[in-house]
Every structure is written in C-alpha cells, then in structure tokens.
Enzyme design. Structure first.
Site, mmCIF file in Angstrom:
data_model
loop_
_atom_site.group_PDB
_atom_site.id
_atom_site.type_symbol
_atom_site.label_atom_id
_atom_site.label_comp_id
_atom_site.label_asym_id
_atom_site.label_seq_id
_atom_site.Cartn_x
_atom_site.Cartn_y
_atom_site.Cartn_z
ATOM 1 N N GLN A 92 -13.495 -33.736 0.608
ATOM 2 C CA GLN A 92 -14.226 -34.588 1.548
ATOM 3 C C GLN A 92 -13.631 -35.994 1.541
ATOM 4 O OE1 GLN A 92 -17.963 -33.261 -0.637
ATOM 5 N NE2 GLN A 92 -18.817 -33.666 1.370
ATOM 6 N N ASN A 93 -12.658 -36.208 0.658
ATOM 7 C CA ASN A 93 -12.122 -37.561 0.482
ATOM 8 C C ASN A 93 -11.012 -37.877 1.481
ATOM 9 O OD1 ASN A 93 -13.857 -37.790 -1.649
ATOM 10 N ND2 ASN A 93 -12.335 -37.193 -3.179
ATOM 11 N N HIS A 110 -12.689 -34.173 6.041
ATOM 12 C CA HIS A 110 -13.166 -35.383 6.723
ATOM 13 C C HIS A 110 -12.005 -36.264 7.180
ATOM 14 C CE1 HIS A 110 -17.348 -35.071 4.582
ATOM 15 N NE2 HIS A 110 -17.203 -34.207 5.558
ATOM 16 N N THR A 178 -19.293 -34.106 -5.859
ATOM 17 C CA THR A 178 -19.914 -34.098 -4.526
ATOM 18 C C THR A 178 -21.426 -34.223 -4.677
ATOM 19 O OG1 THR A 178 -20.264 -31.719 -4.377
ATOM 20 C CG2 THR A 178 -18.122 -32.528 -3.691
ATOM 21 N N GLU A 205 -24.529 -36.690 -11.848
ATOM 22 C CA GLU A 205 -25.939 -36.311 -11.866
ATOM 23 C C GLU A 205 -26.092 -35.001 -11.093
ATOM 24 O OE1 GLU A 205 -26.911 -39.680 -8.492
ATOM 25 O OE2 GLU A 205 -26.941 -40.161 -10.632
#
Ligand SMILES: [Zn+2]
Length: 236
Positions: A92-93, A110, A178, A205
C-alpha cells in the site's frame, strides 16, 4: 532454506516504512494529522489547488527518495532471493523501499511516488524530480495534465486482477504494518483465508481486522519480521 509454502504473499503498509523514518499516513503522528486528506489526496483537490497539492507530493517524493530500507524490507528480500517457492509483495506504500532492498514482484496497489502520469495521453514514467504546476506533458504537450501516479481517495486501486490471482492461490498470507482499516486491502486477508491460506499479521497494535488472522505478532516490524523469517525459513 526450508520449503513450506508454494506461494507466499506479503501485504505491506505504512508500518513497515515507519522505522525508515517515513511518516505514517494514519496513526498518532501521521501525516494526515497535519493535513486533511481531502485537501491533498483527491482529484478535486488537485483540480482546485494544483500548486499546493503538487507541493505536498513533491515534499513526500524528496523524503521517500532519501529513505533507506530497514531490516523488515531486507528480510523479505532475502527470503525472495533464497526461497524455492514464490514470494510476492502487494504494498500500500508509495515509497520504493522494497525495490531498494532488492525485492522483485512488488505491486504498488496505491501507486508509486516516483511515477508521473499524464491525464491526457495516459503515459506513465519514472522520475524523482518535482512536478511543477505549469510543466507541460513531454509526450503530448498538454498543460496542467501531470499528476503523481498514485491512487487518490475515491479512485480504484491498481493491480486489482494481480491481487485477486495472488490471493486465490497463496498458501501463506503475511500482512506487515497495515492498519486493516483501508478497503479493499483490508479485505485481502479474507480472500486469502477463504482460499485456504495460513494468515499472519505483524503490527505495532492489533489491526482493525485482526480477527481474520491465524496469528498476530505485535511489535516493530523491523524487529519481529526478520526474527520470524529467520526462525521459520532459515533454520535447518
Ligand atoms: Zn500527455
């Protein structure tokens, strides 16, 4: 290297680049905390405030040009080079840290910060230079037609069919850094799981879609991922 999976698919997000000094787009110190995404990441914004929006991405391009891959990017690249199965990366980077680490088969869903697209003739080319508001397209000479070749909010992601194919036959799916909040990438794990893949997540997290993962490894990706790859694939 131990052969366990025929096809491994990584999905990487902002968290993998955070330890390379690139701001997270979301999260506590994310770029969007300083800028409203609607101000800089939509086609309308580019139309209405062309100079401001191009400047924002010029700044991002400078930062991303300077950034160096970290241990997590390098670990994936080592796995790709030494593994007898197939290893693919959906990212996605917009940065090119996977490529800088030596990885191949990288799909930027992306878009990529170092690519420019002409909205008029649809040519796409690579550059690390700034896009200035009045720069004409070098191919068709159209004015005000150049934009970063990235996916703005509300636009379709790139490599949709590649992603579908990979998720259909992956037997290990690994999400790294992600948030699990941004569709359609947040649904990739479901696709892989539904088709029988084992699913792992490495994140600071628990991601929003953590219920979909067989195993969750919490911590910094540049520490947890190299350790996992070493233990899982490099021990005899
Ligand atoms: Zn053009």
């Amino acid at each position: 290297m131990q052969f366990q999976y025929r096809k491994i698919v990584f999905l990487t997000g902002a968290g993998i680049s955070a330890e390379s000094g690139l701001s997270l787009f979301r999260g506590k110190n994310g770029l969007w905390n300083n800028r409203n995404p609607e101000e800089v990441a939509t086609a309308e914004a580019l139309l209405q405030r062309r100079s401001d929006v191009l400047d924002f991405y010029n700044g991002l391009r400078h930062d991303m040009a300077e950034a160096k891959p970290n241990a997590a990017h390098l670990a994936i690249s080592r796995l790709q080079q030494g593994y007898s199965g197939e290893v693919y990366i959906l990212t996605q980077n917009m940065d090119t840290l996977h490529e800088k680490a030596g990885s191949e088969n990288v799909y930027h869903i992306h878009g990529q910060i170092n690519k420019i697209r002409c909205s008029h003739c649809h040519n796409v080319w690579e550059t690390w230079n700034d896009i200035t508001p009045d720069m004409p397209c070098p191919f068709c000479r159209a004015e005000k037609s150049l934009r970063p070749d990235i996916v703005f909010f509300g636009e379709e992601i790139m490599f949709t069919s590649v992603a579908e194919d990979l998720l259909r036959c992956a037997d290990l799916f690994v999400a790294v850094g992600t948030s699990g909040e941004i569709p359609p990438a947040s649904r990739f794990v479901w696709e892989a799981w539904k088709n029988g893949a084992k699913t792992l997540a490495f994140n600071l997290e628990p991601p929003a879609n953590s219920v979909c993962f067989d195993r969750l490894v919490l911590g910094k990706a540049d520490e947890t991922l190299p350790e996992f790859i070493k233990n899982q694939f490099m021990t005899v």
